[in-house]
Design an enzyme around this catalytic site. Structure first.
Site, PDB file in Angstrom:
ATOM      1  N   ASP A   9       0.868  -1.167   0.000  1.00  0.00           N
ATOM      2  CA  ASP A   9       0.000   0.000   0.000  1.00  0.00           C
ATOM      3  C   ASP A   9       0.917   1.232   0.000  1.00  0.00           C
ATOM      4  O   ASP A   9       2.111   1.124   0.302  1.00  0.00           O
ATOM      5  CB  ASP A   9      -0.856  -0.042   1.274  1.00  0.00           C
ATOM      6  CG  ASP A   9      -1.604   1.246   1.495  1.00  0.00           C
ATOM      7  OD1 ASP A   9      -2.266   1.709   0.560  1.00  0.00           O
ATOM      8  OD2 ASP A   9      -1.514   1.797   2.617  1.00  0.00           O
ATOM      9  N   ASP A  11      -0.230   5.138   0.823  1.00  0.00           N
ATOM     10  CA  ASP A  11      -0.493   6.186   1.821  1.00  0.00           C
ATOM     11  C   ASP A  11      -0.595   5.587   3.222  1.00  0.00           C
ATOM     12  O   ASP A  11      -1.410   4.703   3.471  1.00  0.00           O
ATOM     13  CB  ASP A  11      -1.777   6.931   1.460  1.00  0.00           C
ATOM     14  CG  ASP A  11      -1.629   7.618   0.115  1.00  0.00           C
ATOM     15  OD1 ASP A  11      -0.708   8.440  -0.008  1.00  0.00           O
ATOM     16  OD2 ASP A  11      -2.401   7.308  -0.805  1.00  0.00           O
ATOM     17  N   GLU A  18      -0.892  11.173   4.448  1.00  0.00           N
ATOM     18  CA  GLU A  18      -2.272  11.659   4.555  1.00  0.00           C
ATOM     19  C   GLU A  18      -2.356  13.043   5.218  1.00  0.00           C
ATOM     20  O   GLU A  18      -2.901  13.975   4.636  1.00  0.00           O
ATOM     21  CB  GLU A  18      -3.157  10.655   5.311  1.00  0.00           C
ATOM     22  CG  GLU A  18      -3.411   9.352   4.557  1.00  0.00           C
ATOM     23  CD  GLU A  18      -4.285   9.497   3.300  1.00  0.00           C
ATOM     24  OE1 GLU A  18      -4.583  10.630   2.890  1.00  0.00           O
ATOM     25  OE2 GLU A  18      -4.629   8.460   2.719  1.00  0.00           O
ATOM     26  N   GLY A  53      -9.934  10.106  -3.300  1.00  0.00           N
ATOM     27  CA  GLY A  53     -10.124  11.538  -3.057  1.00  0.00           C
ATOM     28  C   GLY A  53     -11.471  12.062  -3.534  1.00  0.00           C
ATOM     29  O   GLY A  53     -12.108  12.868  -2.856  1.00  0.00           O
ATOM     30  N   LYS A  54     -11.915  11.630  -4.696  1.00  0.00           N
ATOM     31  CA  LYS A  54     -13.207  12.115  -5.221  1.00  0.00           C
ATOM     32  C   LYS A  54     -14.337  11.596  -4.330  1.00  0.00           C
ATOM     33  O   LYS A  54     -15.243  12.342  -3.943  1.00  0.00           O
ATOM     34  CB  LYS A  54     -13.412  11.631  -6.667  1.00  0.00           C
ATOM     35  CG  LYS A  54     -12.406  12.216  -7.645  1.00  0.00           C
ATOM     36  CD  LYS A  54     -12.712  11.853  -9.082  1.00  0.00           C
ATOM     37  CE  LYS A  54     -12.378  10.422  -9.461  1.00  0.00           C
ATOM     38  NZ  LYS A  54     -10.949  10.086  -9.471  1.00  0.00           N
ATOM     39  N   GLU A  55     -14.241  10.335  -3.983  1.00  0.00           N
ATOM     40  CA  GLU A  55     -15.247   9.716  -3.111  1.00  0.00           C
ATOM     41  C   GLU A  55     -15.257  10.410  -1.746  1.00  0.00           C
ATOM     42  O   GLU A  55     -16.305  10.621  -1.138  1.00  0.00           O
ATOM     43  CB  GLU A  55     -14.910   8.222  -2.932  1.00  0.00           C
ATOM     44  CG  GLU A  55     -15.038   7.387  -4.204  1.00  0.00           C
ATOM     45  CD  GLU A  55     -13.824   7.432  -5.134  1.00  0.00           C
ATOM     46  OE1 GLU A  55     -12.900   8.263  -4.922  1.00  0.00           O
ATOM     47  OE2 GLU A  55     -13.791   6.636  -6.088  1.00  0.00           O
ATOM     48  N   ARG A  56     -14.063  10.791  -1.266  1.00  0.00           N
ATOM     49  CA  ARG A  56     -13.938  11.435   0.057  1.00  0.00           C
ATOM     50  C   ARG A  56     -14.600  12.817   0.049  1.00  0.00           C
ATOM     51  O   ARG A  56     -15.265  13.191   1.017  1.00  0.00           O
ATOM     52  CB  ARG A  56     -12.449  11.524   0.419  1.00  0.00           C
ATOM     53  CG  ARG A  56     -12.173  12.038   1.832  1.00  0.00           C
ATOM     54  CD  ARG A  56     -10.718  11.805   2.198  1.00  0.00           C
ATOM     55  NE  ARG A  56     -10.399  10.384   2.182  1.00  0.00           N
ATOM     56  CZ  ARG A  56      -9.230   9.873   1.776  1.00  0.00           C
ATOM     57  NH1 ARG A  56      -8.257  10.675   1.366  1.00  0.00           N
ATOM     58  NH2 ARG A  56      -9.027   8.571   1.776  1.00  0.00           N
ATOM     59  N   THR A 122      -2.769   0.434  -4.446  1.00  0.00           N
ATOM     60  CA  THR A 122      -3.212   1.621  -3.711  1.00  0.00           C
ATOM     61  C   THR A 122      -4.472   2.228  -4.319  1.00  0.00           C
ATOM     62  O   THR A 122      -4.771   2.015  -5.496  1.00  0.00           O
ATOM     63  CB  THR A 122      -2.094   2.691  -3.691  1.00  0.00           C
ATOM     64  OG1 THR A 122      -2.592   3.897  -3.121  1.00  0.00           O
ATOM     65  CG2 THR A 122      -1.587   3.004  -5.087  1.00  0.00           C
ATOM     66  N   THR A 123      -5.145   3.022  -3.514  1.00  0.00           N
ATOM     67  CA  THR A 123      -6.326   3.749  -3.974  1.00  0.00           C
ATOM     68  C   THR A 123      -5.955   5.101  -4.563  1.00  0.00           C
ATOM     69  O   THR A 123      -6.791   5.754  -5.181  1.00  0.00           O
ATOM     70  CB  THR A 123      -7.233   4.045  -2.770  1.00  0.00           C
ATOM     71  OG1 THR A 123      -6.915   3.170  -1.712  1.00  0.00           O
ATOM     72  CG2 THR A 123      -8.656   3.899  -3.106  1.00  0.00           C
ATOM     73  N   THR A 124      -4.741   5.536  -4.283  1.00  0.00           N
ATOM     74  CA  THR A 124      -4.396   6.907  -4.664  1.00  0.00           C
ATOM     75  C   THR A 124      -4.112   7.014  -6.167  1.00  0.00           C
ATOM     76  O   THR A 124      -3.863   6.025  -6.853  1.00  0.00           O
ATOM     77  CB  THR A 124      -3.220   7.421  -3.803  1.00  0.00           C
ATOM     78  OG1 THR A 124      -3.228   8.835  -3.798  1.00  0.00           O
ATOM     79  CG2 THR A 124      -1.896   6.938  -4.345  1.00  0.00           C
TER      80      THR A 124
HETATM   81  C1  XBP Z   1      -5.172   6.267   0.227  1.00  0.00           C
HETATM   82  C2  XBP Z   1      -6.417   6.937  -0.018  1.00  0.00           C
HETATM   83  C3  XBP Z   1      -6.450   7.956  -1.037  1.00  0.00           C
HETATM   84  C4  XBP Z   1      -5.668   9.212  -0.735  1.00  0.00           C
HETATM   85  C5  XBP Z   1      -6.047  10.268  -1.724  1.00  0.00           C
HETATM   86  O1  XBP Z   1      -5.339   4.895   0.081  1.00  0.00           O
HETATM   87  O2  XBP Z   1      -7.424   6.641   0.567  1.00  0.00           O
HETATM   88  O3  XBP Z   1      -7.770   8.339  -1.189  1.00  0.00           O
HETATM   89  O4  XBP Z   1      -5.991   9.698   0.550  1.00  0.00           O
HETATM   90  O5  XBP Z   1      -5.718   9.899  -2.994  1.00  0.00           O
HETATM   91  P1  XBP Z   1      -4.099   3.868   0.176  1.00  0.00           P
HETATM   92  P2  XBP Z   1      -6.492  10.488  -4.263  1.00  0.00           P
HETATM   93  O6  XBP Z   1      -3.633   3.913   1.599  1.00  0.00           O
HETATM   94  O7  XBP Z   1      -4.729   2.574  -0.212  1.00  0.00           O
HETATM   95  O8  XBP Z   1      -3.044   4.314  -0.776  1.00  0.00           O
HETATM   96  O9  XBP Z   1      -6.927  11.877  -3.911  1.00  0.00           O
HETATM   97  O10 XBP Z   1      -5.465  10.462  -5.364  1.00  0.00           O
HETATM   98  O11 XBP Z   1      -7.666   9.594  -4.540  1.00  0.00           O
HETATM   99 MG    MG Z   2      -2.991   3.161   3.403  1.00  0.00          MG
END
Ligand code: XBP
Ligand code: MG
Length: 254
Positions: A9, A11, A18, A53-56, A122-124
């Protein structure tokens, strides 16, 4: 079953991005857009319940801003805000203010020398991963990872296991031959959902999460002069930090 690959992962796991990275970049994008949305450290902790990020941002409006009148093109607005946020995040990374967490670079180097395969799940946004790796490991850093599964490449983000399934498919690997590294509850739900043995290193946002199913939960991976602290399960006798011998021993137990 031998250990063939490590899947990380990003972040919270590779680096504490974060609080001082993503959160700051979101706030800068909100200011640019003339919005009165500002996420303090505690609020951001609550918003981390939703990955992406968009979902957040959508979650924030729904849960925290019932007063906000959404424009007709709200979805497009979120996409534009997210693009602006990504630019701010990349700029922050170029200032190289966020280091890799203890033990991360050491373990990556050891794995490479040993011929283990490396990947990211990762989700980022992919550009964020590139920026972090370039700022911490140098321009070559990204090439250390055979597959980078990131962002919208799968529609269902963590806690869904899809991003790990994607990475395993790309690498033609059996999950039983890999170890995943995560820092959060959404992360371990995703990795365990893909049947991956998972090492967790917590951070300030995730310390109290539920890590049921983790092979081991540590404060960090540790360094030779800075022992890792075991928070839950799985200590391997004779080790004070996570290296490949430690991981092989842990893997053999599974
Ligand atoms: C990290 C996240 C992401 C980042 C923002 O997930 O949840 O949403 O906070 O990234 P991971 P974006 O720990 O799985 O990497 O704004 O690019 O979506
Ligand atoms: Mg993480």
């Amino acid at each position: 079953m031998s250990l063939e690959a490590l899947i990380f992962d990003v972040d919270g796991t590779l680096a504490d991005t974060e609080r001082d990275g993503h959160r700051v970049a979101f706030n800068q994008a909100f200011i640019d857009a003339g919005l009165d949305w500002q996420w303090d450290v505690a609020t951001y902790g609550k918003l981390l319940a939703v990955t992406g990020g968009k979902e957040r941002m959508k979650f924030y409006v729904e849960q925290f801003r019932p007063d906000y009148q959404k424009p007709a093109d709200f979805d497009d607005m979120v996409v534009a805000l997210h693009a602006a946020k990504t630019e701010h995040y990349k700029a922050l990374m170029q200032e190289a203010r966020i280091p890799l967490r203890p033990g991360v670079e050491r373990l990556l180097r050891e794995a490479r020398e040993d011929g283990l395969r490396l990947a990211i799940a990762t989700t980022t946004t992919p550009a964020n991963v590139s920026a972090l790796l370039a700022s911490t490991l140098g321009q070559e850093g990204e090439s250390w990872f055979e597959v980078i599964g990131a962002g919208d490449i799968v529609p269902a983000k963590k806690p869904a296991p899809d991003i790990y399934h994607y990475v395993l498919d790309q690498m033609r690997l059996d999950p039983l031959d890999c170890i995943a590294f995560e820092d959060s509850e959404n992360g371990i739900l995703s990795s365990r959902g893909a049947n991956l043995q998972t090492v967790v290193t917590v951070n300030d946002y995730t310390r109290d999460h539920d890590f049921t199913g983790a092979a081991i939960v540590l404060d960090t991976l540790g360094e030779p002069d800075r022992p890792a602290k075991v928070l839950q399960d799985g200590m391997v006798d004779g080790f004070s930090f996570v290296n490949l011998d430690f991981l092989r021993e842990l893997h053999a137990r599974a």
